[in-house]
Design a protein around this motif. Structure first.
Motif, PDB file in Angstrom:
ATOM      1  N   UNK A  19       0.840  -1.194   0.000  1.00  0.00           N
ATOM      2  CA  UNK A  19       0.000   0.000   0.000  1.00  0.00           C
ATOM      3  C   UNK A  19       0.880   1.251   0.000  1.00  0.00           C
ATOM      4  N   UNK A  20       0.544   2.175  -0.864  1.00  0.00           N
ATOM      5  CA  UNK A  20       1.258   3.449  -0.889  1.00  0.00           C
ATOM      6  C   UNK A  20       0.883   4.293   0.328  1.00  0.00           C
ATOM      7  N   UNK A  21       1.844   5.057   0.829  1.00  0.00           N
ATOM      8  CA  UNK A  21       1.581   5.981   1.928  1.00  0.00           C
ATOM      9  C   UNK A  21       0.470   6.941   1.531  1.00  0.00           C
ATOM     10  N   UNK A  22      -0.418   7.235   2.476  1.00  0.00           N
ATOM     11  CA  UNK A  22      -1.510   8.168   2.212  1.00  0.00           C
ATOM     12  C   UNK A  22      -2.784   7.520   1.726  1.00  0.00           C
ATOM     13  N   UNK A  23      -2.746   6.218   1.407  1.00  0.00           N
ATOM     14  CA  UNK A  23      -3.963   5.524   0.991  1.00  0.00           C
ATOM     15  C   UNK A  23      -4.673   4.945   2.204  1.00  0.00           C
ATOM     16  N   UNK A  24      -5.957   4.678   2.043  1.00  0.00           N
ATOM     17  CA  UNK A  24      -6.714   4.074   3.139  1.00  0.00           C
ATOM     18  C   UNK A  24      -6.144   2.706   3.493  1.00  0.00           C
ATOM     19  N   UNK A  25      -5.608   1.987   2.492  1.00  0.00           N
ATOM     20  CA  UNK A  25      -5.017   0.679   2.759  1.00  0.00           C
ATOM     21  C   UNK A  25      -3.848   0.770   3.715  1.00  0.00           C
ATOM     22  N   UNK A  26      -2.980   1.756   3.524  1.00  0.00           N
ATOM     23  CA  UNK A  26      -1.819   1.874   4.407  1.00  0.00           C
ATOM     24  C   UNK A  26      -2.225   2.341   5.795  1.00  0.00           C
ATOM     25  N   UNK A  27      -3.208   3.218   5.871  1.00  0.00           N
ATOM     26  CA  UNK A  27      -3.703   3.661   7.182  1.00  0.00           C
ATOM     27  C   UNK A  27      -4.221   2.472   7.982  1.00  0.00           C
ATOM     28  N   UNK A  28      -4.947   1.572   7.316  1.00  0.00           N
ATOM     29  CA  UNK A  28      -5.457   0.376   7.988  1.00  0.00           C
ATOM     30  C   UNK A  28      -4.315  -0.545   8.407  1.00  0.00           C
ATOM     31  N   UNK A  29      -3.287  -0.640   7.588  1.00  0.00           N
ATOM     32  CA  UNK A  29      -2.124  -1.467   7.928  1.00  0.00           C
ATOM     33  C   UNK A  29      -1.427  -0.926   9.175  1.00  0.00           C
ATOM     34  N   UNK A  30      -1.311   0.377   9.279  1.00  0.00           N
ATOM     35  CA  UNK A  30      -0.706   0.977  10.479  1.00  0.00           C
ATOM     36  C   UNK A  30      -1.523   0.642  11.728  1.00  0.00           C
ATOM     37  N   UNK A  31      -2.851   0.650  11.589  1.00  0.00           N
ATOM     38  CA  UNK A  31      -3.708   0.298  12.724  1.00  0.00           C
ATOM     39  C   UNK A  31      -3.518  -1.168  13.115  1.00  0.00           C
ATOM     40  N   UNK A  32      -3.299  -2.026  12.134  1.00  0.00           N
ATOM     41  CA  UNK A  32      -3.030  -3.433  12.416  1.00  0.00           C
ATOM     42  C   UNK A  32      -1.776  -3.588  13.269  1.00  0.00           C
ATOM     43  N   UNK A  33      -0.712  -2.854  12.928  1.00  0.00           N
ATOM     44  CA  UNK A  33       0.528  -2.976  13.703  1.00  0.00           C
ATOM     45  C   UNK A  33       0.321  -2.530  15.137  1.00  0.00           C
ATOM     46  N   UNK A  34      -0.527  -1.525  15.350  1.00  0.00           N
ATOM     47  CA  UNK A  34      -0.847  -1.088  16.709  1.00  0.00           C
ATOM     48  C   UNK A  34      -1.615  -2.175  17.457  1.00  0.00           C
ATOM     49  N   UNK A  35      -2.502  -2.858  16.727  1.00  0.00           N
ATOM     50  CA  UNK A  35      -3.300  -3.923  17.337  1.00  0.00           C
ATOM     51  C   UNK A  35      -2.417  -5.103  17.762  1.00  0.00           C
ATOM     52  N   UNK A  36      -1.417  -5.426  16.943  1.00  0.00           N
ATOM     53  CA  UNK A  36      -0.504  -6.513  17.298  1.00  0.00           C
ATOM     54  C   UNK A  36       0.222  -6.192  18.599  1.00  0.00           C
ATOM     55  N   UNK A  37       0.684  -4.980  18.730  1.00  0.00           N
ATOM     56  CA  UNK A  37       1.374  -4.571  19.959  1.00  0.00           C
ATOM     57  C   UNK A  37       0.441  -4.726  21.163  1.00  0.00           C
ATOM     58  N   UNK A  38      -0.816  -4.336  20.982  1.00  0.00           N
ATOM     59  CA  UNK A  38      -1.803  -4.440  22.062  1.00  0.00           C
ATOM     60  C   UNK A  38      -2.066  -5.900  22.435  1.00  0.00           C
ATOM     61  N   UNK A  39      -2.252  -6.760  21.451  1.00  0.00           N
ATOM     62  CA  UNK A  39      -2.599  -8.161  21.707  1.00  0.00           C
ATOM     63  C   UNK A  39      -1.433  -8.960  22.280  1.00  0.00           C
ATOM     64  N   UNK A  40      -0.219  -8.476  22.071  1.00  0.00           N
ATOM     65  CA  UNK A  40       0.942  -9.202  22.585  1.00  0.00           C
ATOM     66  C   UNK A  40       1.556  -8.509  23.801  1.00  0.00           C
ATOM     67  N   UNK A  41       0.810  -7.600  24.409  1.00  0.00           N
ATOM     68  CA  UNK A  41       1.294  -6.868  25.586  1.00  0.00           C
ATOM     69  C   UNK A  41       2.637  -6.196  25.327  1.00  0.00           C
ATOM     70  N   UNK A  42       2.810  -5.751  24.087  1.00  0.00           N
ATOM     71  CA  UNK A  42       4.033  -5.046  23.733  1.00  0.00           C
ATOM     72  C   UNK A  42       5.232  -5.925  23.468  1.00  0.00           C
ATOM     73  N   UNK A  43       5.058  -7.257  23.532  1.00  0.00           N
ATOM     74  CA  UNK A  43       6.198  -8.158  23.302  1.00  0.00           C
ATOM     75  C   UNK A  43       6.577  -8.235  21.826  1.00  0.00           C
ATOM     76  N   UNK A  44       5.611  -7.998  20.937  1.00  0.00           N
ATOM     77  CA  UNK A  44       5.893  -7.990  19.500  1.00  0.00           C
ATOM     78  C   UNK A  44       5.486  -6.640  18.940  1.00  0.00           C
TER      79      UNK A  44
END
Length: 361
Positions: free
Chosen positions: A42-67
């Motif tokens: 996904x190119x920066x600035x697209x809705x696809x990349x914005x959603x991908x960034x939110x996914x990375x935040x969710x991974x951090x949350x679900x792994x208690x910051x371990x990943x």
């Protein structure tokens, strides 16, 4: 009541304390942390990349910051078509590509996303991956490349943007069109088009300069983000019942370097797999919402939506089905994937014996 010795009591107490400590805030804080670098297409600035960034935040949350995942947009570290080798060699820890980008080196990937006039609903692909063995096939094939295929990511249907009106099947003859390669490119070539493979970020300038006449990339929202409406005043789709003739369920995925994956503790592997499966549908819903907001903008920009007829769909279908079988015979995983998909399509009435006459695996 059986009397418990002091030694046994202390031993049990120790086990209990250890178990409690393992889940304490202190234990989590002291646990080893992992940091992955994952690039998306996904190119920066697209809705696809914005959603991908939110996914990375969710991974951090679900792994208690371990990943923690450091996200990169298309082209930030390597080109989109270089992601496979970058992850395989460890330049990147993972990738978020369109799976069929690798059809030239792994033919099975042509069957790990939708193809012309095959299974055409997201729920069907979910069924195939998670109930009919598709996920196992994908993981076996990618493992041979030193990669761990975590899971598919639901996304959208693909539409075609064109600088010239294409109102019937025959109008594709001579059109220079960007498509994602593989089986899809072969089907358009059989219809008389000249096909080109470009990453999403290069489509706009290619249309603007007249290097290509038409292009698919993804769906309405992201294509609008990329400005396709400014350089192509027509959108080509199928009839309402077959809105995308060539890629109705454009699946993406998350794939990780196998050594990085094996280094991750099993508990974090399980949470990451769960996070990807959850995000697949969050991603799909986010893209669909953005599509609803994008369509009026196309109308305001003066873009005309042209719908091909059911007869045009039948003409594409006559070309497509033999090509399905050609690709299925390219390797063992392609054969295995398509064989199970074919049984599924027969079961839900998507193909008839007449259409399959003379064709075999």
């Amino acid at each position: 009541m059986k009397r418990v010795s002091r030694r046994a009591f202390l031993r049990r107490l120790g086990v209990g304390v250890a178990a409690t400590a393992a889940f304490s805030p202190l234990a989590v804080a002291q646990a080893r942390r992992y940091r992955w670098r994952i690039q998306s297409v996904w190119d920066a600035g697209t809705v696809g990349y914005t959603l991908f960034q939110k996914f990375t935040e969710r991974v951090k949350e679900l792994t208690d910051g371990q990943l923690e995942i450091q996200p990169f947009p298309a082209g930030a570290v390597v080109g989109s078509f270089d992601l496979f080798d970058a992850v395989k060699t460890g330049v990147l820890d993972g990738m978020h590509p369109f799976t069929l980008y690798w059809a030239g080196r792994m033919p099975v990937t042509a069957f790990l996303s939708s193809y012309a006039l095959g299974l055409d609903r997201p729920d069907q692909w979910e069924t195939w991956f998670y109930s009919l063995g598709g996920l196992d096939i994908a993981r076996k094939a990618f493992a041979e490349q030193g990669l761990f295929y975590v899971g598919p990511v639901q996304h959208d249907l693909n539409i075609i943007h064109s600088k010239k009106p294409i109102r019937r099947f025959e109008d594709f003859k001579g059109v220079k069109i960007r498509v994602p390669g593989g089986m899809i490119a072969e089907i358009f070539a059989a219809a008389g088009a000249s096909t080109v493979l470009l990453p999403g970020g290069e489509v706009y300038p290619a249309l603007e300069r007249g290097v290509i006449d038409a292009a698919d990339f993804v769906g309405p929202a992201v294509n609008y983000n990329l400005g396709f409406h400014q350089v192509a005043k027509y959108i080509i789709m199928g009839p309402p019942e077959t809105p995308s003739i060539h890629q109705p369920v454009d699946l993406m995925d998350i794939t990780i370097n196998m050594n990085r994956w094996r280094a991750l503790p099993k508990s974090l592997q399980e949470r990451f797999i769960a996070a990807v499966h959850e995000w697949s549908w969050v991603h799909y819903a986010g893209i669909q919402k953005a599509n609803l907001e994008a369509w009026p903008k196309y109308r305001q920009a003066g873009v005309e939506v042209i719908r091909l007829s059911n007869e045009d769909v039948r003409k594409f279908r006559r070309l497509a089905i033999p090509i399905w079988f050609k690709w299925a015979k390219m390797d063992k995983y392609s054969r295995e994937a398509f064989a199970s998909q074919l049984e599924y399509m027969k079961g839900i009435g998507y193909v008839t014996d007449e259409e399959l006459k003379g064709l075999s695996l």
